[in-house]
Design an enzyme around this catalytic site. Sequence first.
Site, mmCIF file in Angstrom:
data_model
loop_
_atom_site.group_PDB
_atom_site.id
_atom_site.type_symbol
_atom_site.label_atom_id
_atom_site.label_comp_id
_atom_site.label_asym_id
_atom_site.label_seq_id
_atom_site.Cartn_x
_atom_site.Cartn_y
_atom_site.Cartn_z
ATOM 1 N N SER A 64 0.796 -1.231 0.000
ATOM 2 C CA SER A 64 0.000 0.000 0.000
ATOM 3 C C SER A 64 0.827 1.278 0.000
ATOM 4 O O SER A 64 0.416 2.285 -0.570
ATOM 5 C CB SER A 64 -0.959 -0.003 1.200
ATOM 6 O OG SER A 64 -0.237 -0.254 2.391
ATOM 7 N N LYS A 82 13.218 -1.661 0.990
ATOM 8 C CA LYS A 82 11.849 -1.151 0.883
ATOM 9 C C LYS A 82 11.889 0.324 0.514
ATOM 10 O O LYS A 82 12.553 1.124 1.188
ATOM 11 C CB LYS A 82 11.089 -1.370 2.195
ATOM 12 C CG LYS A 82 9.624 -0.975 2.100
ATOM 13 C CD LYS A 82 8.770 -1.645 3.162
ATOM 14 C CE LYS A 82 9.000 -1.118 4.546
ATOM 15 N NZ LYS A 82 7.986 -1.601 5.500
ATOM 16 N N VAL A 172 15.930 -12.115 3.906
ATOM 17 C CA VAL A 172 15.622 -13.370 4.590
ATOM 18 C C VAL A 172 14.638 -14.147 3.737
ATOM 19 O O VAL A 172 13.545 -13.647 3.428
ATOM 20 C CB VAL A 172 15.030 -13.125 5.998
ATOM 21 C CG1 VAL A 172 14.722 -14.456 6.681
ATOM 22 C CG2 VAL A 172 15.984 -12.305 6.853
ATOM 23 N N ASP A 212 0.086 -4.693 13.205
ATOM 24 C CA ASP A 212 -0.467 -5.018 11.892
ATOM 25 C C ASP A 212 -0.403 -6.524 11.659
ATOM 26 O O ASP A 212 0.679 -7.073 11.446
ATOM 27 C CB ASP A 212 0.320 -4.276 10.805
ATOM 28 C CG ASP A 212 -0.267 -4.487 9.412
ATOM 29 O OD1 ASP A 212 -1.270 -5.219 9.294
ATOM 30 O OD2 ASP A 212 0.275 -3.922 8.450
ATOM 31 N N ASN A 217 3.258 -9.831 6.541
ATOM 32 C CA ASN A 217 4.263 -9.477 7.535
ATOM 33 C C ASN A 217 4.898 -10.692 8.192
ATOM 34 O O ASN A 217 5.758 -10.549 9.057
ATOM 35 C CB ASN A 217 3.645 -8.581 8.622
ATOM 36 C CG ASN A 217 3.221 -7.235 8.076
ATOM 37 O OD1 ASN A 217 3.692 -6.807 7.026
ATOM 38 N ND2 ASN A 217 2.329 -6.560 8.774
ATOM 39 N N ASP A 231 8.217 -5.970 8.732
ATOM 40 C CA ASP A 231 7.376 -4.770 8.768
ATOM 41 C C ASP A 231 7.022 -4.319 10.179
ATOM 42 O O ASP A 231 6.047 -4.774 10.775
ATOM 43 C CB ASP A 231 6.096 -4.985 7.959
ATOM 44 C CG ASP A 231 5.464 -3.664 7.540
ATOM 45 O OD1 ASP A 231 5.647 -2.670 8.267
ATOM 46 O OD2 ASP A 231 4.795 -3.629 6.499
#
Length: 372
Positions: A64, A82, A172, A212, A217, A231
């Site tokens: 998102s 990221k 990972v 979250d 995640n 995350d």
Amino acid sequence: LGQLLSMDGGDLIPPELADILARLRSSAHSMPPAQLKTVLNENWGRTWLQKFERFDVRPLAAASIGQVHRARTKDGRDLAIKIQYPGVRRSIDSDVDNVSTLLKMSGLIPEGVDISPLLEEAKTQLRHEADYEREGANLARFRQLLAGSDDFILPELHADLTTTNVLAMSYVKGDPLESLTDAPQATRDRIVSLLMELVLRELFDFRFMQTDPNFANFRIEPETGRLVLFDFGATQDIAPALSDGYRALLGAGVSGDWEGVRRAVIGMGLASDAIAPQHETLMREVFSMAMEPMRYDGPYDFGASDLAVRMRDKALALRGGGFVHIPPPVTIFLHRKIGGSYLLATRLKARVDVGRLLAPYISPQNAASMPA
């Protein structure tokens, strides 16, 4: 909201819709290469490519607010990087305000109910999620909290390549949680038990929670079976008084002490002491349902349970009866994680001895009086 709904196993929304919403987790539209290059030039300088032996332009995942790329530096580091979409932070306030307008126009929020504290908390939470330096610090903190664990593995932060808009971590390898759908029962039970135990540790031991529960995640390291955690943008510090409140609430709930539950709920601001009798009855029924897995003697079979449907119907009855109370904003995000763990257990048809996991965290007296 879409990510959370996508975790449903067909009890709340049609499975086809959940599959479509699942794209929000890791298959959103990605930046075109030219835009990606612009973002990295702004964050790393125009000579950034000289540091890399390889940088995959095609992202591993796109969600998102950002996308993830695989890369290898010339000094031998295998990285997952990221990168945030341009303009995300600038759009937060207007996006949340638009949602507020939609809620008011739809009639979902009754007139006279002030949801502004929740909206401000949502904006704050989203700003935190859009600050990758902050997320990097959270990742480092969780690595320290879980250091030495044989059950969990977390990527390592690479601070020299991390900025507000770019987060560099060690790569990972892991398989998606959805890959466990057809795994042996014992495997599914173990993974969901680990996740639920982690929620309890976050709530009572760490007093620091990643809030979250998005499937993306978490992954499974194929060689070891360890749970990979990703995350850490959506995190909350939990005040000692709030943690103690949940301890009292769950302890009273397990022992069937409704007066104790009522005191804890009011003390935590989850309800008012002026609650109407009919609303209190419905609240008691909703809470009893939520406690069902914790009060069950032995592994609770989430796959065979209609708990989600019953809680949905009872909550709608409570809402339809005119009950409106805005809880402390921080609890919204904690309950997202707790409720998400139930949805995940249902989706994977796991059997979890939730009462056994909870017992060490409530008082010995309450633990000893757990009903069969």
